[in-house]
Design a protein around this motif. Structure first.
Motif, PDB file in Angstrom:
ATOM      1  N   ASN A 254       0.859  -1.172   0.000  1.00 20.83           N
ATOM      2  CA  ASN A 254       0.000   0.000   0.000  1.00 20.83           C
ATOM      3  C   ASN A 254       0.902   1.231   0.000  1.00 20.83           C
ATOM      4  O   ASN A 254       2.070   1.161   0.417  1.00 20.83           O
ATOM      5  N   LEU A 256       1.325   5.699   0.455  1.00 25.05           N
ATOM      6  CA  LEU A 256       0.856   6.850   1.207  1.00 25.05           C
ATOM      7  C   LEU A 256       0.954   8.099   0.346  1.00 25.05           C
ATOM      8  O   LEU A 256       1.944   8.302  -0.353  1.00 25.05           O
ATOM      9  N   TYR A 266      -4.124   6.660   1.995  1.00 19.11           N
ATOM     10  CA  TYR A 266      -3.329   5.560   1.479  1.00 19.11           C
ATOM     11  C   TYR A 266      -4.155   4.758   0.488  1.00 19.11           C
ATOM     12  O   TYR A 266      -5.383   4.754   0.525  1.00 19.11           O
ATOM     13  N   CYS A 302       4.492  -0.722   3.496  1.00 19.64           N
ATOM     14  CA  CYS A 302       4.217   0.622   2.999  1.00 19.64           C
ATOM     15  C   CYS A 302       5.239   0.953   1.924  1.00 19.64           C
ATOM     16  O   CYS A 302       6.440   0.992   2.196  1.00 19.64           O
ATOM     17  N   GLU A 320       2.842   4.734   9.351  1.00 15.84           N
ATOM     18  CA  GLU A 320       2.335   3.940   8.235  1.00 15.84           C
ATOM     19  C   GLU A 320       3.290   2.790   7.882  1.00 15.84           C
ATOM     20  O   GLU A 320       2.860   1.747   7.380  1.00 15.84           O
ATOM     21  N   GLN A 324       0.687  -0.311   7.851  1.00 16.66           N
ATOM     22  CA  GLN A 324       0.382  -1.031   6.609  1.00 16.66           C
ATOM     23  C   GLN A 324       0.832  -2.493   6.674  1.00 16.66           C
ATOM     24  O   GLN A 324       0.062  -3.391   6.313  1.00 16.66           O
TER      25      GLN A 324
END
Length: 616
Positions: A254, A256, A266, A302, A320, A324
């Motif tokens: 994922n 950001l 995100y 992430c 994050e 994530q």
């Protein structure tokens, strides 16, 4: 968009539940696996600096992936040509013990430092560094024309490692890291041929397991776009790999996005598109071979940060980098029937000349712990003594915003409920134990959350669930576990053994608002059953079926897995949902027809999976 706000610590809780998690007094086995098996889930990328090995062991992680050995020190680029076999590497080059010492000493340090904890390591090739004497005219002078000769480099490298370490070579070889980034150099057919050539040699000569294609996260995330163009490439690879490789390798990220105003969102593959695309891989294997294919993930977490400079770091990005991967862990653990092992995209220390960033590092070079260690501080609480309990989410025709897992230890009688919250809204989660098989009272809560703009780790917060009407509080964008000491005799529980079966069709067109497939099972009389349906339609079309019938009976409401691509309409071209429905076990036969009706035409049902369980 999620505003950058401060999330409160979980001290005040409301009585009314926002969602319900149902926990059953049954062990849950997926594909014969019921224990937590931490060695499958706790690995990091890259070899560890020797002084940091004790630091990594202190947070219960170790190296899981050896990268770029072909590139480092110019190993392949400087390899001389065989004097007796033109266009092939000299087999004597890496038989020299002094050269072996220079090339494999760092790997030997890992073996000495970590011991058997890295017995399931993955060894990965970069694939774009070759000697000048090789003919590379067909591949922009960056990859050999002679694929068999290229695979011989790999075989000789493995042979040198085996000789130097007295047989202690990595368990899995990953043929090329993310070859789709270099398709102008290594075209898909060349990639297939090279993977097969390497696999045939390593499996026959050294008994190694081989994984591929290890495409980028986009390859699976965008598998349904442009008339399934990415998927067709994957399917062509599977036509070879299902016979010649041991694992399907993949990456998942994922990403950001941070705006000038400080807001952030995100987007990426988790959760819905990851499950949908992996179901396509498994469905294809089921159609072609009548069985599943085991999966290996060697990078997740992430990925790139958009809207800031490459080396920009702050508390939100640190958070994050933990949050994530936590979400991915819940997805992986809920698909452990197929996923053999994973390696988070974190390293002991990721600094090197020209790359000063510590974004994905666990420690500074001198051993100071950094924020991402909180990822392992959370997951190191779970051991192989713990076993999974069967758990289900609320079927309410909504996006599932809370992902659950439940573990119990039959030796200590301790139960742990793990929850991951998608989105920024606080939720009260009702823990339901059918027929009051367990009535927990006091517990301890541990959470990783965003607090005052930085990642916070709060552990062992005591609470009394009996005073909270059976609910636990879950902050927005948080990952928590709730530990309960009980007197329950978990050792006497029976095990629900789940197995997934797929439809005889996949990528089924929605014609006249209708799609249908058939799922064959080896027997009937199952204890549990649920249906998982992937649906891809145009961006503005409704991907949720109007009705789903199982053997002629309309199923009750289901729920949808969280789709993080909904956070960024500028990047997605389709709506790709995964819906789950509970199926009354009395409806399940050896031959089962699944019919779906939709509003309007167009789109496809990408796969249909029936997960059935037998109680033993």
């Amino acid at each position: 968009m999620f505003p950058l706000v401060l999330f409160p610590l979980l001290l005040c809780r409301a009585a009314l539940a926002d969602t319900t998690i149902t926990i059953y007094n049954e062990w849950l086995s997926q594909g014969g696996r019921v224990h937590y098996e931490p060695e499958r889930w706790k690995k990091i990328n890259g070899l560890t600096q020797q002084n940091l090995i004790p630091k990594c062991k202190s947070i219960a992680t170790e190296t899981g992936r050896w990268l770029n050995r072909d590139v480092n020190d110019g190993l392949f680029a400087n390899w001389p040509q065989s004097p007796s076999r033109p266009d092939y590497p000299d087999p004597a080059y890496l038989q020299d013990h002094g050269r072996q010492q220079a090339i494999f000493a760092t790997y030997m340090n890992q073996l000495n430092g970590y011991g058997n904890n890295i017995s399931n390591m993955v060894w990965t090739l970069h694939g774009l560094s070759w000697p000048d004497w090789m003919n590379k005219s067909k591949h922009h002078d960056k990859f050999p024309n002679n694929v068999d000769a290229a695979s011989e480099f790999v075989s000789l490298m493995v042979h040198g490692c085996k000789d130097f370490t007295l047989g202690r070579i990595p368990y899995v070889f990953e043929v090329i890291n993310e070859p789709d980034w270099a398709e102008n150099i290594i075209d898909p057919q060349t990639n297939i041929e090279f993977n097969r050539a390497v696999a045939d040699k390593l499996r026959s000569r050294y008994g190694m397991k081989v994984a591929g294609p290890t495409y980028t996260s986009m390859a699976l995330r965008q598998a349904d776009e442009d008339n399934f163009t990415y998927w067709k490439r994957t399917a062509e690879f599977l036509d070879m790999s299902l016979d010649h490789l041991d694992f399907f390798g993949f990456h998942s990220y994922n990403y950001l996005r941070i705006s000038n105003a400080g807001n952030y969102s995100y987007f990426g593959i988790n959760e819905a598109r990851l499950v949908a695309s992996l179901d396509m891989v498994e469905n294809y294997s089921f159609i072609k071979k009548g069985k599943n294919v085991q999966l290996v993930n060697t990078e997740f977490g992430c990925g790139n940060i958009f809207g800031v400079s490459p080396n920009f770091e702050n508390g939100l990005i640190d958070f994050e980098t933990i949050y994530q991967p936590n979400g991915f862990m819940f997805t992986f653990l809920n698909m452990r029937e197929f996923i053999d092992r994973v390696t988070v995209f974190l390293s002991s220390n990721g600094q090197y000349p020209g790359h000063p960033s510590l974004r994905y590092s666990l420690f500074t070079l001198d051993g100071h712990p950094l924020q991402p260690t909180k990822f392992f501080r959370f997951w190191q609480n779970f051991t192989n003594d713990q076993k999974f309990l069967r758990v289900s989410s609320q079927y309410n025709e909504q996006d599932r915003m809370v992902a659950p897992l439940v573990l119990a230890n039959p030796l200590t009688k301790e139960m742990v409920v793990l929850l991951h919250k998608y989105g920024s809204k606080f939720e009260n989660v009702k823990l339901d134990f059918p027929n009051n098989w367990l009535i927990p009272s006091t517990g301890e809560e541990t959470c990783v959350l965003l607090e005052n703009g930085n990642p916070a780790f709060h552990d062992n917060y005591h609470f009394n669930i009996s005073k909270l009407h059976g609910t636990v509080g879950l902050d927005g964008s948080s990952t928590c576990f709730y530990k309960f000491k009980t007197n329950y005799n978990f050792a006497e529980l029976r095990t629900n053994n789940e197995t997934t079966y797929y439809g005889k069709d996949m990528i089924i067109p929605v014609n006249d608002g209708h799609a249908q497939t058939t799922i064959h099972l080896p027997s009937s009389e199952y204890h549990t059953a649920h249906l998982r349906v992937g649906v891809s339609r145009d961006l503005n079309a409704d991907a949720k079926p109007h009705a789903v019938q199982f053997n002629g009976q309309t199923l009750s409401l289901g729920y949808m897995l969280f789709d993080s691509m909904k956070n960024d309409d500028s990047l997605r071209k389709t709506t790709w949902n995964v819906l789950e429905f509970m199926v009354p076990e009395s409806l399940v036969n050896t031959t089962n027809t699944v019919s779906m009706t939709f509003n309007g035409d167009g789109g496809h049902v990408t796969s249909v999976a029936l997960v059935v369980g037998k109680l033993q």
